[in-house]
Scaffold this active site. Structure first.
Site, PDB file in Angstrom:
ATOM      1  N   CYS A  92      -5.849   2.135  -4.189  1.00  0.00           N
ATOM      2  CA  CYS A  92      -5.274   2.778  -3.004  1.00  0.00           C
ATOM      3  C   CYS A  92      -6.210   3.895  -2.569  1.00  0.00           C
ATOM      4  O   CYS A  92      -6.156   5.000  -3.116  1.00  0.00           O
ATOM      5  CB  CYS A  92      -3.877   3.324  -3.315  1.00  0.00           C
TER       6      CYS A  92
ATOM      7  N   CYS B  62       0.831  -1.211   0.000  1.00  0.00           N
ATOM      8  CA  CYS B  62       0.000   0.000   0.000  1.00  0.00           C
ATOM      9  C   CYS B  62       0.860   1.254   0.000  1.00  0.00           C
ATOM     10  O   CYS B  62       1.107   1.862   1.055  1.00  0.00           O
ATOM     11  CB  CYS B  62      -0.962   0.020   1.181  1.00  0.00           C
TER      12      CYS B  62
END
Length: 581
Positions: free
Chosen positions: A492, A312
């Protein structure tokens, strides 16, 4: 400290730290046995430090290092001898506790029945059923087969890792073939919803909301092998477990995740969780992030991001924006100096999302320092050291003082992956980016953070990868070429303030891949609807969608059938690794 009692005189545990020795002494342990060789992994505490801590607390200490996957009868004999000489109760440890439990089982075989040994270790949380042939061997020989020893257990599909990738892949396989024989190898007792840790650090979620017992998320019908993997033997289609036993497979799926290399930053491990140093990348640290944000009303806050790849890539920024938003709401933002130190050269890797992020950087008064890689932390002095790469490529060292330091640690593939035949030069499980099949071992597939596909390492990527892997594994089991392809999708959700998110969705090469029409969610602008999805919809989608084989908006793209797809492969070769176009 995770202690598992096997007998009144012996308990075993995963890796302990010097700080745990005092707790062990307070619980009545009088001796410590270290079954882990030195230098087995980078995050491993030094044995000398553990020895010194044991001696300081008056505990006997013994080192009986055992190589993972190579527990010998001689090792068991030495372990038995040590238990006879040391004061009890004894606490033995290794990386997961499996080797220590295995040593006890083998050393006890001449005295106890096999059933009693297996029941005792199972009650302690270690299923050593696969060790039965070795325990029986102490009373009768086990005949070898040509080319070595036959694996005691074999499954149609073995999945390494019970994280998001492993559980989702199993669920997608069972959706397509409910009677498939699947084993998941996973030593941990808990499963974590890691995308939620950013919101824990932002005061939105409680830490308990992001955790479930592993037994609760294992798909029904799957065999859970609660052990750690030591090595791979792809030439024989076998996985070697930490106790030396082997699992055979017809198809292997690797989904072990990645490892956080805390020790690559000098001093970080020692000060993490105190002195204003925190990280949302750890389950136990995320609440400390929120505590720091609430307690600070003035001073310097630094947020770091290491070189890619990391899981991430937006998470370091999310922590920063949520913290800044909290200070803004508290009316103290003007007294805070915020700096983002990024080892990379850009705020975000997909340029279309940078303008929206820059609006918040300016709104919060954040200073951007690119090409700044964190190398050391002195918690007591509250200073962070960075290696700074200049325009000429030369590197210099810069120290920065902080009141709060949020660290995103360096990350890499797990050590047992790096050292395996499955790894590429960078240490990741090598796969075709499209089919997620290994280019050299056709019965091996991978997904999630540990695979070499150049996608963003996110749970959203796993959600799209799992159906691709499941479809292609079943094709491989039938002797067909893979037809499902993965486009590199990743998402994201960039949390820029409490209540608004920039929902970045993209694939290979940074191609934008929005899931919703722009009139509903403009992915290049902060959105309240995206926040509601992140807070209210994504967790249930994870637990009750992805983990149940429900593939909403995630079905794989299928290539058309070709004559080659109907041809049976020779021997154990499961066909070409690239789709036939």
């Amino acid at each position: 400290m995770d202690i598992h009692r096997i007998t009144p005189g012996l308990s075993v545990a995963p890796q302990i730290a010097p700080a745990d020795i005092g707790l062990a002494a307070s619980q009545g342990f009088r001796s410590i046995v270290n079954n882990r060789p030195a230098g087995e992994s980078e995050e491993q505490p030094a044995a000398d430090a553990i020895r010194e801590a044991a001696e300081a607390h008056g505990l006997d200490y013994r080192e009986i290092p055992v190589v993972s996957g190579q527990v010998t009868d001689a090792d068991a004999a030495e372990f038995s001898k040590a238990l006879g000489e040391m004061k009890g109760p004894v606490l033995a440890f290794c990386r997961t506790g499996t080797r220590s439990a295995t040593l006890w089982a083998l050393s006890s075989a001449p005295l106890l029945s096999v059933e009693a040994i297996l029941e005792a270790t199972k009650a302690a949380g270690y299923d050593l059923t696969a060790l039965r042939p070795r325990l029986d061997k102490l009373e009768g020989a086990v005949a070898p087969v040509a080319g070595g020893f036959q694996p005691q257990v074999a499954h149609e599909v073995v999945i390494v890792g019970g994280g998001a990738g492993g559980i989702a892949a199993a669920a997608s396989l069972l959706k397509r073939q409910p009677d498939l024989d699947i084993a998941i190898v996973e030593p941990r007792a808990q499963h974590y919803y890691q995308p939620g840790w950013t919101l824990v650090g932002g005061g939105v979620f409680e830490r308990a909301d992001t955790m479930k017992p592993m037994a609760d998320v294992m798909p029904k019908g799957v065999k859970w092998v609660r052990a750690a993997v030591a090595a791979f033997d792809p030439a024989r289609s076998e996985v070697v477990l930490e106790d030396g036993e082997r699992l055979g497979y017809r198809a292997l799926i690797c989904a072990p995740g990645l490892q956080l290399d805390w020790n690559k930053v000098d001093g970080l491990s020692e000060t993490l969780g105190k002195n204003g140093v925190t990280s949302n990348y750890r389950f136990d640290m995320a609440p400390y992030t929120w505590k720091l944000v609430q307690s600070l009303d003035r001073g310097k806050a630094i947020f770091t991001q290491p070189p890619m790849p990391i899981k991430c890539a937006g998470a370091p920024q999310k922590a920063m924006y949520l913290s800044a938003d909290a200070w803004s709401r508290a009316g103290t933002l003007g007294d805070m100096e915020i700096e983002f130190c990024n080892a990379g050269a850009a705020l975000f890797g997909v340029k279309e999302y940078v303008p929206a992020l820059m609006n918040y950087v300016e709104r919060y008064g954040i200073g951007l320092s690119f090409q700044h890689n964190l190398t050391a932390v002195d918690g007591e002095a509250k200073t962070a050291t960075f290696a700074v790469t200049g325009p000429d490529g030369e590197t210099s060292t810069v120290e920065k003082r902080f009141d709060m330091l949020h660290v995103c640690p360096p990350q890499s593939a797990p050590d047992f992956i790096k050292s395996s035949p499955l790894a590429n030069a960078a240490g990741w499980v090598e796969v075709s980016p499209e089919t997620l099949q290994h280019p050299r071992f056709g019965d091996v597939f991978a997904l999630g953070d540990a695979c070499s596909a150049p996608n963003a390492k996110t749970a959203a990527a796993v959600r799209k990868q799992a159906p691709v892997v499941a479809t292609n594994v079943l094709a491989a089991l039938k002797g067909e070429a893979p037809r499902a392809v993965y486009d590199g999708y990743g998402s994201c959700p960039l949390t820029v303030e409490r209540g608004r998110i920039v929902l970045a969705e993209f694939g290979y090469g940074g191609k934008l891949l929005p899931s919703f029409p722009r009139w509903l969610v403009d992915s290049q602008q902060p959105s309240r609807l995206a926040w509601l999805m992140k807070e209210k919809m994504f967790p249930p989608l994870y637990w009750y969608g992805m983990f149940k084989g429900r593939e909403w908006l995630a079905g794989p793209e299928m290539l058309p059938m070709t004559p080659a797809a109907h041809e049976a492969p020779e021997a154990c070769d499961f066909g070409p690794t690239q789709p036939q176009r």
